[in-house]
Design a protein around this motif. Sequence first.
Motif, PDB file in Angstrom:
ATOM      1  N   SER A   1      38.847  -8.383 104.137  1.00 11.97           N
ATOM      2  CA  SER A   1      39.086  -8.000 102.947  1.00 11.97           C
ATOM      3  C   SER A   1      40.854  -7.195 102.927  1.00 11.97           C
ATOM      4  O   SER A   1      40.789  -6.516 104.178  1.00 11.97           O
ATOM      5  N   LEU A   2      41.345  -7.741 101.785  1.00 11.80           N
ATOM      6  CA  LEU A   2      42.833  -6.561 101.512  1.00 11.80           C
ATOM      7  C   LEU A   2      42.224  -6.022 100.520  1.00 11.80           C
ATOM      8  O   LEU A   2      42.496  -6.692 100.348  1.00 11.80           O
ATOM      9  N   ASN A   3      42.237  -4.642 100.747  1.00  8.02           N
ATOM     10  CA  ASN A   3      42.238  -4.094  98.575  1.00  8.02           C
ATOM     11  C   ASN A   3      43.912  -4.734  97.920  1.00  8.02           C
ATOM     12  O   ASN A   3      44.470  -4.910  98.466  1.00  8.02           O
ATOM     13  N   TYR A   4      43.207  -5.324  96.584  1.00 10.61           N
ATOM     14  CA  TYR A   4      44.291  -5.566  96.048  1.00 10.61           C
ATOM     15  C   TYR A   4      45.639  -4.769  95.813  1.00 10.61           C
ATOM     16  O   TYR A   4      46.712  -5.622  95.420  1.00 10.61           O
TER      17      TYR A   4
ATOM     18  N   ALA B   1      48.015  -5.712  98.910  1.00  9.63           N
ATOM     19  CA  ALA B   1      48.330  -6.832  98.175  1.00  9.63           C
ATOM     20  C   ALA B   1      49.301  -7.225  97.314  1.00  9.63           C
ATOM     21  O   ALA B   1      50.279  -8.034  97.991  1.00  9.63           O
ATOM     22  N   ARG B   2      48.950  -6.314  96.448  1.00  4.54           N
ATOM     23  CA  ARG B   2      50.053  -6.649  95.079  1.00  4.54           C
ATOM     24  C   ARG B   2      51.566  -5.943  95.959  1.00  4.54           C
ATOM     25  O   ARG B   2      52.350  -6.581  95.581  1.00  4.54           O
TER      26      ARG B   2
ATOM     27  N   TYR C   1      46.238 -14.310 103.898  1.00  7.18           N
ATOM     28  CA  TYR C   1      46.442 -12.915 103.399  1.00  7.18           C
ATOM     29  C   TYR C   1      45.659 -13.524 101.293  1.00  7.18           C
ATOM     30  O   TYR C   1      45.291 -12.635 100.750  1.00  7.18           O
ATOM     31  N   LEU C   2      45.784 -14.630 101.136  1.00  3.42           N
ATOM     32  CA  LEU C   2      44.650 -14.703  99.520  1.00  3.42           C
ATOM     33  C   LEU C   2      43.669 -14.640 100.489  1.00  3.42           C
ATOM     34  O   LEU C   2      43.008 -14.557  99.502  1.00  3.42           O
TER      35      LEU C   2
ATOM     36  N   ILE D   1      42.492 -10.976  99.746  1.00  2.00           N
ATOM     37  CA  ILE D   1      42.069 -10.502  98.815  1.00  2.00           C
ATOM     38  C   ILE D   1      40.486 -11.067  98.075  1.00  2.00           C
ATOM     39  O   ILE D   1      40.367 -10.158  97.159  1.00  2.00           O
ATOM     40  N   GLN D   2      40.068 -11.876  98.393  1.00  2.00           N
ATOM     41  CA  GLN D   2      38.515 -12.226  97.880  1.00  2.00           C
ATOM     42  C   GLN D   2      38.935 -12.365  96.071  1.00  2.00           C
ATOM     43  O   GLN D   2      38.595 -12.529  95.678  1.00  2.00           O
ATOM     44  N   LEU D   3      40.048 -13.369  96.486  1.00  2.00           N
ATOM     45  CA  LEU D   3      40.087 -14.082  94.779  1.00  2.00           C
ATOM     46  C   LEU D   3      38.335 -15.373  94.709  1.00  2.00           C
ATOM     47  O   LEU D   3      38.737 -16.075  95.536  1.00  2.00           O
TER      48      LEU D   3
END
Length: 244
Positions: A120-123, A126-127, A154-155, A158-160
Amino acid sequence: MTEALLVAMLAFLLGGVLKGAIGAGTPVVVIPIMSIYFDVPFAVAVFALPALVSNLWQGWSYRHNLSDRGFVLRLVLAAGVGAALGTVLLAALPARALSIVVALLALFYVGFRMAKPDWSLNYGIARRLAAPAGLLAGILQGAAGISAPISVTYLHAIQLPRERFIPTISALFAAMAVVQLPSLIGVGIMSWQILWISLLACVPLFLGMPIGAALVRRVGARAFDRTIMVLLLVIAVMLLFEAA
């Protein structure tokens, strides 16, 4: 040639099933399969129109779930620039090298997904990475037809939730396709014959999408994802063998 075209249509059907299930991943299936019978520039050119139409349709269907539009705008603008740069590389690089690149990208994608399924990547981070991630994804999409090692990874990191992931990645792929189509014409890869095949390929792609949506409800996303990973592994090995 007829057999190769039938295989291409089957590839688009499978790609549509995958897109209907998880909202992305179509080129990861379509481009390697087509590259076995055709060269990579042909495969990328045929994929361009179905990519544009399917992602515009899917993005529009989920548009109400699209949030943080500043983030999405930076992502898609950078991806468009990258797609133009990548198309120039597509026209310049030898076909054998492109086949190897496609195979290695598919293997990298499978390996990373298997090794780091919960990465996972911190949002906030990521922004800040939206523009470089979009640029790299666009270059890969333009040069090899596969941006998943960057875009999907990448997306996904973000765990959208699925309802936000789908319109975000659809906007990304649509932006790349909008730039890619005229760029392919400009470098002399897209022809009227390829454009007609590309238009025909929209049919199996759209037929596969509702099948994928139904399958993922029946068998679950994890089992479906593992099946696709096995398929990609086999295709990548075949591509490397053909290019050797």
